[in-house]
Structures are given as structure tokens and as C-alpha cells.
Design an enzyme around this catalytic site. Structure first.
Site, PDB file in Angstrom:
ATOM      1  CG  HIS A  80      -8.242  -1.022  -4.054  1.00  0.00           C
ATOM      2  ND1 HIS A  80      -7.724   0.217  -3.750  1.00  0.00           N
ATOM      3  CD2 HIS A  80      -7.252  -1.915  -3.832  1.00  0.00           C
ATOM      4  CE1 HIS A  80      -6.471   0.072  -3.355  1.00  0.00           C
ATOM      5  NE2 HIS A  80      -6.160  -1.202  -3.395  1.00  0.00           N
ATOM      6  CB  SER A 181      -2.569  -2.920   4.879  1.00  0.00           C
ATOM      7  OG  SER A 181      -2.290  -1.676   4.320  1.00  0.00           O
ATOM      8  CE  LYS A 185      -4.846   1.221   3.012  1.00  0.00           C
ATOM      9  NZ  LYS A 185      -3.427   1.273   2.818  1.00  0.00           N
TER      10      LYS A 185
HETATM   11  N1  URA Z   1      -0.923  -1.318  -0.192  1.00  0.00           N
HETATM   12  C1  URA Z   1      -1.449  -1.088   1.016  1.00  0.00           C
HETATM   13  O1  URA Z   1      -2.304  -0.241   1.170  1.00  0.00           O
HETATM   14  N2  URA Z   1      -0.996  -1.815   2.053  1.00  0.00           N
HETATM   15  C2  URA Z   1      -0.049  -2.764   1.935  1.00  0.00           C
HETATM   16  O2  URA Z   1       0.296  -3.383   2.906  1.00  0.00           O
HETATM   17  C3  URA Z   1       0.490  -2.984   0.674  1.00  0.00           C
HETATM   18  C4  URA Z   1       0.030  -2.256  -0.403  1.00  0.00           C
END
Ligand code: URA
Length: 431
Positions: A80, A181, A185
């Protein structure tokens, strides 16, 4: 919820139950935006410890679907990037590690603003399908070792809501909130091992090396807490990555790199990121062995063959990979010419990214349509000697006018009278 906000406001650590209560309640609409905003602001000022950040990540990850990749044999890896300009690394590293026997199961996104997205780049090859079912995704990774697709399942609805709220309440720039965050994911996407490419500099989400290091450490700690092999590299975005910024232009650069003709910084990044991923996949015993395997996959073109297989497997016309001259060129290819001699000291990534977007390569809003052939190709990189009259870059566009963009591109180059020392693209490796 009031008690939880108050507790965080006063600087105390929250329990797992309190964090779960907030995430579940907010995701299902039982906690209103005003309380979630106050909570985010309290976290912004008071922070979260390692344990709280891991609990927050875990709760968000379980707010929606999680992908079960257990039908794929072996260690599943993912890479990522926190985003930058000209970042086509996935289209280089994915095929290279797959050619060495790793299984890369990757979910990617689209570009917005000055940053590009892997899915858009892939769609510059006609016929390319980025919407696979979970079944097709898993079968493809088992068959060719690599699949890259857009998100179909409902991954992490809590983050979707909270991120949108943070965006309008000045609470984006909080390390525990960013780290949870991103990681929630990635963890929901189900791979065993994750390599994070945390970029810093103009055009990157993190502007300084120190901030990037702080974020990388927080994300690696979350991975450790939640039992996934997570590592991070800190890489320079003080100039665009490689030479091309813009969709088909970047796919062509990925093809050139897999053919042994890549720009130095992209090759260096591919060797390091690929080497680490092979170590994470237990294919290489250490980074040095991993890098040697990646170099071999460039030299023997097995990585290039894998890129061909990737496009073919997802319905794309893979003859474009064999013959990149098939990609249509933009009508206008305008040289940006140096007005003074010296050495390139900096190429402002943000300016180049915004220029590429205005030329047609990116979206200002999510509904904009992209021109696949538009973008910028740099002819000079940091450290290069420049003579007045040399071409610094080419702007590719199908639009008319745009004189201010050409000026911006010229101004993106800082030319120094003195020789400029360059630094390797990877500044640190955190594991
Ligand atoms: N990218 C994300 O997915 N979340 C964030 O909080 C900042 C950048």
C-alpha cells in the site's frame, strides 16, 4: 457517548468496550455526527496509545465485510502506498513478486486531485476489467499469482463515514486516526503480510520525514498488535516518482521498467519493495536475496510476462503490453524548456501532479472523466545537469490553451548553480 468524549478530552485512555461502543454506534447511525466530531477532536489533541489505536482499527475493520483469502495457497501479500505523483509502483512490483512465486492479492483505488490511482492506470488498456467477484479474484491469484481490483464488498463503512467527517472538521491530521483508517481497510482486505510505502514531501500526504516515520511506526504497531506481518518503507516524494505522471504514460513507464529500462528511482524502489515482499512471503531469506530475485525477474523479463498475464486475465488487450506504441498519444505534446543552466535541485511533486490533472490526467471531483493519454513526462530529475534550452519535461494534453500550466511546470523545477547531491529513494525501513 458524552462520558467517552469527556474521558478522552481529559486525556485518559479508553477501554476496548468504549471504543467498540463508539465505532458500532457511529457506523449504524446511533451516534450523531456532532458527537463523533467532538470525539475526533479530542483524539486529535490527546492522541491514543498503541493499544487504543489497535482496538479502534479492529473495531473499524469489523464494521463491514472482511475478505477471506484462505482459499489462496501460501502467504498472501499486499503493498500500500500513501499516495504521491507518478506512483506506478504496484504495476511494477506486483508482477515482479508474482514472477518470483509470491501471491499478491491487491485492492486498489482511483485517483483524486493530484494523485493518481492504480485502477485508472490499468483502465488505459482497452477492455481492462477492474470489477472482479471475490471468486474470480481468488481464482486469478491462485492461477497467476496476481490480481488487482476495485473494492466491491462493503469494506469498512465506519471509516468511510468517519473519514468524510474528519475531512470537514479539521481532524484528518491525527496519527492514530490516519493509521487506524488506513490499516483497518488493509486488514479487512485479508492478506497475511502488508508492506506500506509511506511517502513524504511535497505532493505526499505526509510533508516531512519525521511525520512519515511517526505514521509508519503507528501502522506497523497496529499490524503487530493484530497479528499481521506489517512493515513500512519511508520514501521520497520530493520529486515525482520516475518520469511519467498520467495514466497510459505511467503504464508505458511500468512496461519499460519491467523491460530493464526504468528510471533509477523507480527501479530502486521496485528492488527494495519487491525484496521485502519476497521476504514477507518467505520466498527470500533476507532483503538482499529478495532484491537479487527481483533483479533477475527484470533481467529475464518474467515480470513483464506477468504484467501481460495480469492484463490478459482481467480482459485487457495485452497486445498493448507487448507493443506500447499502441497507446494513443495526446494531440499536443509541449516541451517545457529550461531558461537557465545549472543542476536540478527539486521538482515540486504537488505542482507536477496538479498540472497533470489540469492537462486531463486526473479528476478534480470524483465525477470527472479522465483523459488516459494526458500527463507530464519529465526529462530531467533531481541531480541532473541542465543547460539553458534543454527540455525539462513534456506536457501531454488534448486540451487547448493552458499556458499557465506550462509556466507552473517550468516553475516546478528548482535549478541550482551548484552540483546537487542525491539521496537513495528509501530513507528508512521499519519492521
Ligand atoms: N488515507 C486514509 O485512508 N485515511 C486517512 O485518514 C488519511 C489518508
Amino acid at each position: 457517548m458524552v462520558d467517552i468524549i469527556e474521558k478522552k478530552r481529559d486525556g485518559f485512555a479508553l477501554t476496548r468496550q468504549e471504543i467498540d461502543f463508539f465505532v458500532k454506534g457511529y457506523a449504524r447511525g446511533a451516534i450523531p455526527d456532532y458527537q463523533a466530531s467532538a470525539f475526533a477532536m479530542a483524539v486529535y489533541f490527546r492522541g491514543m496509545n498503541k493499544q487504543e489505536t489497535a482496538w479502534l482499527t479492529d473495531a473499524m475493520m469489523h464494521s463491514g465485510d472482511t475478505i477471506d483469502l484462505s482459499r489462496i495457497e501460501g502467504v498472501k501479500v499486499d503493498k500500500h502506498s500513501t499516495g504521491g505523483v507518478g506512483d506506478k509502483t504496484s504495476l511494477v512490483v506486483g508482477p515482479l513478486v508474482a514472477a518470483c512465486g509470491a501471491k499478491m492479492a491487491k485492492m486498489s483505488g482511483r485517483g483524486l486531485g493530484h494523485t493518481g490511482g492504480t485502477l485508472d492506470k490499468m483502465e488505459s488498456v482497452p477492455g481492462m476489467n477492474i470489477f472482479l467477484t471475490e471468486e474470480q479474484f481468488i481464482d486469478q491469484v491462485n492461477r497467476i499469482g496476481l490480481a488487482i481490483m476495485g473494492q466491491t464488498a462493503e469494506i469498512d463503512p465506519a471509516d468511510k463515514k468517519l473519514y468524510a467527517l474528519r475531512d470537514v472538521t479539521a481532524t484528518i491530521e491525527s496519527i492514530p486516526l490516519i493509521a487506524s483508517s488506513i490499516m483497518s481497510k488493509k486488514l479487512a482486505a485479508g492478506t497475511d503480510a502488508i508492506l506500506l510505502d509511506v511517502k513524504f514531501g511535497s505532493g505526499a500526504f505526509m510533508k516531512t520525514l519525521d511525520k512519515a516515520r511517526e505514521l509508519a511506526k503507528a501502522m506497523v504497531e497496529i499490524g503487530d498488535e493484530l497479528g499481521r506481518d506489517t512493515r513500512a518503507i519511508l520514501t521520497d516524494m520530493q520529486q515525482p516518482l520516475g518520469c511519467a505522471a498520467g495514466n497510459s504514460l505511467e503504464v508505458k513507464e511500468a512496461i519499460a521498467t519491467l523491460s530493464g529500462k526504468g528510471p533509477k528511482d523507480l527501479v530502486e524502489l521496485a528492488l527494495n519493495a519487491g525484496g521485502i515482499l519476497l521476504e514477507q512471503a518467505h520466498i527470500a531469506k533476507d532483503l538482499e536475496e529478495g532484491k537479487a530475485m527481483i533483479q533477475k525477474a527484470i533481467d529475464d523479463r518474467s515480470g513483464l510476462k506477468k504484467l501481460h498475464d495480469l492484463f490478459e486475465a482481467q480482459g485487457g488487450d495485452a497486445s498493448y503490453i507487448d507493443d506500447p506504441s499502441k497507446f494513443p498519444l495526446a494531440k499536443v505534446i509541449k516541451p517545457i524548456v529550461a531558461k537557465k543552466s545549472g543542476y536540478v535541485e527539486r521538482i515540486d511533486s504537488l505542482t507536477v501532479g496538479v498540472a497533470a490533472m489540469k492537462l486531463g490526467a486526473g479528476r478534480e471531483t470524483m465525477d470527472d472523466v479522465i483523459d488516459m493519454s494526458a500527463g507530464v513526462v519529465l526529462c530531467k530529475k533531481v541531480g541532473d545537469k541542465v543547460n539553458s534550452g534543454d527540455v525539462l519535461a513534456y506536457a501531454h494534453t488534448n486540451k487547448e490553451g493552458f499556458l499557465e500550466v506550462y509556466d507552473d511546470l517550468l516553475n516546478a523545477f528548482e535549478i541550482s548553480d551548484k552540483e546537487v547531491k542525491t539521496h537513495p529513494i528509501v530513507w528508512d525501513y521499519i519492521k
